[in-house]
Design an enzyme around this catalytic site. Structure first.
Site, PDB file in Angstrom:
ATOM      1  N   ASP A   1       0.832  -1.205   0.000  1.00 49.86           N
ATOM      2  CA  ASP A   1       0.000   0.000   0.000  1.00 49.86           C
ATOM      3  C   ASP A   1       0.869   1.259   0.000  1.00 49.86           C
ATOM      4  O   ASP A   1       1.962   1.266   0.574  1.00 49.86           O
ATOM      5  CB  ASP A   1      -0.902  -0.031   1.246  1.00 49.86           C
ATOM      6  CG  ASP A   1      -2.062   0.936   1.127  1.00 49.86           C
ATOM      7  OD1 ASP A   1      -2.276   1.510   0.044  1.00 49.86           O
ATOM      8  OD2 ASP A   1      -2.760   1.128   2.147  1.00 49.86           O
ATOM      9  N   GLY A   2       0.334   2.304  -0.617  1.00 57.02           N
ATOM     10  CA  GLY A   2       0.988   3.611  -0.548  1.00 57.02           C
ATOM     11  C   GLY A   2       1.603   4.085  -1.858  1.00 57.02           C
ATOM     12  O   GLY A   2       2.287   5.110  -1.887  1.00 57.02           O
TER      13      GLY A   2
ATOM     14  N   ARG B   1      -0.204   8.924 -10.311  1.00 56.22           N
ATOM     15  CA  ARG B   1      -0.330   7.732  -9.460  1.00 56.22           C
ATOM     16  C   ARG B   1       0.297   6.499 -10.116  1.00 56.22           C
ATOM     17  O   ARG B   1       0.875   5.647  -9.452  1.00 56.22           O
ATOM     18  CB  ARG B   1      -1.813   7.435  -9.195  1.00 56.22           C
ATOM     19  CG  ARG B   1      -2.519   8.472  -8.345  1.00 56.22           C
ATOM     20  CD  ARG B   1      -3.997   8.104  -8.178  1.00 56.22           C
ATOM     21  NE  ARG B   1      -4.155   6.759  -7.648  1.00 56.22           N
ATOM     22  CZ  ARG B   1      -4.043   6.449  -6.353  1.00 56.22           C
ATOM     23  NH1 ARG B   1      -3.809   7.381  -5.468  1.00 56.22           N
ATOM     24  NH2 ARG B   1      -4.182   5.201  -5.960  1.00 56.22           N
TER      25      ARG B   1
ATOM     26  N   HIS C   1       2.734   3.122  -8.975  1.00 59.22           N
ATOM     27  CA  HIS C   1       2.546   1.680  -9.193  1.00 59.22           C
ATOM     28  C   HIS C   1       3.772   1.088  -9.907  1.00 59.22           C
ATOM     29  O   HIS C   1       4.207  -0.010  -9.589  1.00 59.22           O
ATOM     30  CB  HIS C   1       1.282   1.417 -10.017  1.00 59.22           C
ATOM     31  CG  HIS C   1       0.017   1.799  -9.303  1.00 59.22           C
ATOM     32  ND1 HIS C   1      -0.236   1.458  -7.995  1.00 59.22           N
ATOM     33  CD2 HIS C   1      -1.076   2.502  -9.707  1.00 59.22           C
ATOM     34  CE1 HIS C   1      -1.424   1.936  -7.627  1.00 59.22           C
ATOM     35  NE2 HIS C   1      -1.942   2.582  -8.656  1.00 59.22           N
TER      36      HIS C   1
ATOM     37  N   ASN D   1     -10.754  -2.793  -6.609  1.00 58.84           N
ATOM     38  CA  ASN D   1      -9.945  -1.810  -7.362  1.00 58.84           C
ATOM     39  C   ASN D   1     -10.554  -1.429  -8.711  1.00 58.84           C
ATOM     40  O   ASN D   1     -10.150  -0.450  -9.334  1.00 58.84           O
ATOM     41  CB  ASN D   1      -8.510  -2.319  -7.575  1.00 58.84           C
ATOM     42  CG  ASN D   1      -7.637  -2.246  -6.331  1.00 58.84           C
ATOM     43  OD1 ASN D   1      -6.683  -2.998  -6.176  1.00 58.84           O
ATOM     44  ND2 ASN D   1      -7.952  -1.323  -5.420  1.00 58.84           N
ATOM     45  N   TRP D   2     -11.584  -2.191  -9.170  1.00 58.10           N
ATOM     46  CA  TRP D   2     -12.234  -1.824 -10.430  1.00 58.10           C
ATOM     47  C   TRP D   2     -12.881  -0.449 -10.327  1.00 58.10           C
ATOM     48  O   TRP D   2     -13.166   0.181 -11.356  1.00 58.10           O
ATOM     49  CB  TRP D   2     -13.321  -2.849 -10.794  1.00 58.10           C
ATOM     50  CG  TRP D   2     -12.789  -4.202 -11.143  1.00 58.10           C
ATOM     51  CD1 TRP D   2     -12.808  -5.304 -10.334  1.00 58.10           C
ATOM     52  CD2 TRP D   2     -12.164  -4.607 -12.365  1.00 58.10           C
ATOM     53  NE1 TRP D   2     -12.231  -6.363 -10.993  1.00 58.10           N
ATOM     54  CE2 TRP D   2     -11.835  -5.970 -12.238  1.00 58.10           C
ATOM     55  CE3 TRP D   2     -11.851  -3.957 -13.560  1.00 58.10           C
ATOM     56  CZ2 TRP D   2     -11.199  -6.699 -13.243  1.00 58.10           C
ATOM     57  CZ3 TRP D   2     -11.227  -4.675 -14.565  1.00 58.10           C
ATOM     58  CH2 TRP D   2     -10.914  -6.024 -14.406  1.00 58.10           C
TER      59      TRP D   2
ATOM     60  N   ARG E   1     -11.592   2.216  -9.404  1.00 61.56           N
ATOM     61  CA  ARG E   1     -10.625   3.302  -9.673  1.00 61.56           C
ATOM     62  C   ARG E   1     -10.801   3.798 -11.113  1.00 61.56           C
ATOM     63  O   ARG E   1     -11.404   3.110 -11.931  1.00 61.56           O
ATOM     64  CB  ARG E   1      -9.206   2.786  -9.472  1.00 61.56           C
ATOM     65  CG  ARG E   1      -8.978   2.427  -8.020  1.00 61.56           C
ATOM     66  CD  ARG E   1      -7.535   2.174  -7.723  1.00 61.56           C
ATOM     67  NE  ARG E   1      -7.400   1.918  -6.300  1.00 61.56           N
ATOM     68  CZ  ARG E   1      -6.303   2.082  -5.596  1.00 61.56           C
ATOM     69  NH1 ARG E   1      -5.198   2.497  -6.176  1.00 61.56           N
ATOM     70  NH2 ARG E   1      -6.276   1.830  -4.310  1.00 61.56           N
TER      71      ARG E   1
ATOM     72  N   ARG F   1      -5.521  -2.178   8.406  1.00 58.39           N
ATOM     73  CA  ARG F   1      -6.688  -3.036   8.163  1.00 58.39           C
ATOM     74  C   ARG F   1      -6.324  -4.089   7.132  1.00 58.39           C
ATOM     75  O   ARG F   1      -5.306  -3.973   6.447  1.00 58.39           O
ATOM     76  CB  ARG F   1      -7.903  -2.213   7.719  1.00 58.39           C
ATOM     77  CG  ARG F   1      -7.623  -1.274   6.595  1.00 58.39           C
ATOM     78  CD  ARG F   1      -8.848  -0.439   6.195  1.00 58.39           C
ATOM     79  NE  ARG F   1      -8.401   0.483   5.152  1.00 58.39           N
ATOM     80  CZ  ARG F   1      -7.962   1.700   5.375  1.00 58.39           C
ATOM     81  NH1 ARG F   1      -7.961   2.210   6.587  1.00 58.39           N
ATOM     82  NH2 ARG F   1      -7.511   2.441   4.380  1.00 58.39           N
ATOM     83  N   LEU F   2      -7.223  -5.107   7.013  1.00 56.80           N
ATOM     84  CA  LEU F   2      -6.934  -6.216   6.087  1.00 56.80           C
ATOM     85  C   LEU F   2      -7.510  -5.987   4.694  1.00 56.80           C
ATOM     86  O   LEU F   2      -7.070  -6.627   3.731  1.00 56.80           O
ATOM     87  CB  LEU F   2      -7.471  -7.540   6.644  1.00 56.80           C
ATOM     88  CG  LEU F   2      -6.625  -8.211   7.729  1.00 56.80           C
ATOM     89  CD1 LEU F   2      -7.284  -9.500   8.183  1.00 56.80           C
ATOM     90  CD2 LEU F   2      -5.212  -8.513   7.219  1.00 56.80           C
TER      91      LEU F   2
END
Ligand code: FPP
EC number: 2.5.1.-
Length: 257
Positions: free
Chosen positions: A32-33, A45, A49, A80-81, A83, A206-207
């Site tokens: 993450d991040g 962004r 990635h 994630n769809w 996004r 969180r998970l």
């Protein structure tokens, strides 16, 4: 007290060479991040990635050298769809490129690649690449890499429930035979030991629908580092934190002694 590591090597405390702290067999990572990393630098962004894939490569190399048996990475969640389409398509492109560019190295290093997640909604060329990667590496035994792509834990558990219900409906099993083991055998991770350690980067705690069944007894380690900055050093820190934890699996452990 005798300390025993995973290989069964024992040493007494104070011995000249201390036994290494227990290593987790299975490490699962929520990478993450990436977006925040890019934003901090005024970059799109997608660049975050891209740098995330470099971090993944570094981390996998380190995990192999350290001797982690199984690594699972959360690369694209069922959610994630939602996004922007450009970001979704960039993530699809990165998966393709990762398989094309890195598969040879992984295969040579003895890594078995498995994919967890729903493939039906992926483009046919990606589906083919994923199937080929699994087929090429299926006999490798040094390490297993599970790439969770278009993966969601609730969806995975619901699919297992549907499969078992269908077997009951066909008269192939009884309702009473639906045990935790029967469910486990129908998850994407069937046959793979549960994660001992789940790492999440970027400070979020969180998970997020990742390996929720499998992580029932996992140690959770949250690190503030953003994923594109991750690598050997951060992994070693997470492993050291794991080594300091006492796992009790619902029992009393040393607190009951
Ligand atoms: C979370 O960062 C990361 C993802 C949603 C994707 C993870 C993907 C990679 C590391 C690269 C792709 C790797 C493969 C093998 C395809 P975020 O975008 O949620 O970051 P943010 O919370 O800072 O916005």
């Amino acid at each position: 007290m005798t300390m025993v590591d995973r290989q069964g090597l024992a040493s007494e405390p104070g011995a000249a060479v201390a036994a290494p702290a227990a290593l987790p067999r299975h490490v699962a990572i929520i990478m993450d991040g990436n977006g925040r990393w890019a934003k901090q630098r005024g970059l799109p962004r997608i660049e975050g990635h891209r740098r995330g894939v470099d971090a993944l490569r570094r981390t996998l190399r380190a995990a192999r050298e350290i001797g982690i048996e199984i690594v699972t990475v959360y690369s694209f969640s069922s959610e994630n769809w939602s996004r922007p389409a450009t970001e979704v398509s960039a993530l699809m492109g990165l998966l393709k490129r990762f398989i094309r560019n890195d598969l040879a190295e992984l295969h040579e290093a003895g890594v078995r690649v498995r994919i967890a997640g729903d493939r039906d909604s992926l483009e046919p060329d990606i589906r083919l690449l994923l199937t080929e990667a699994e087929a090429l590496t299926k006999a490798n035994t040094r390490q297993t890499l599970i790439v969770a792509f278009n993966y969601g834990s609730r969806q995975e558990i619901a699919a297992a429930a549907r499969a078992l219900a269908a077997e009951v409906a066909r008269g192939e099993r009884t309702v009473d035979s639906i045990t935790p083991e029967a469910i486990e055998a129908r998850l994407a991770t069937a046959g793979v030991p549960d994660p001992d350690l789940v790492i999440r980067t970027s400070g979020e705690m969180r998970l997020s629908n990742f390996l929720m069944w499998q992580s029932a007894y996992a140690e959770l380690v949250f690190q503030p580092i953003l994923w594109p900055d991750y690598g050997r050093e951060a992994l070693v820190e997470a492993l050291a934190e794991y080594g300091r934890r006492e796992r009790r699996y619902g029992g009393l452990g040393s607190v009951g002694a």
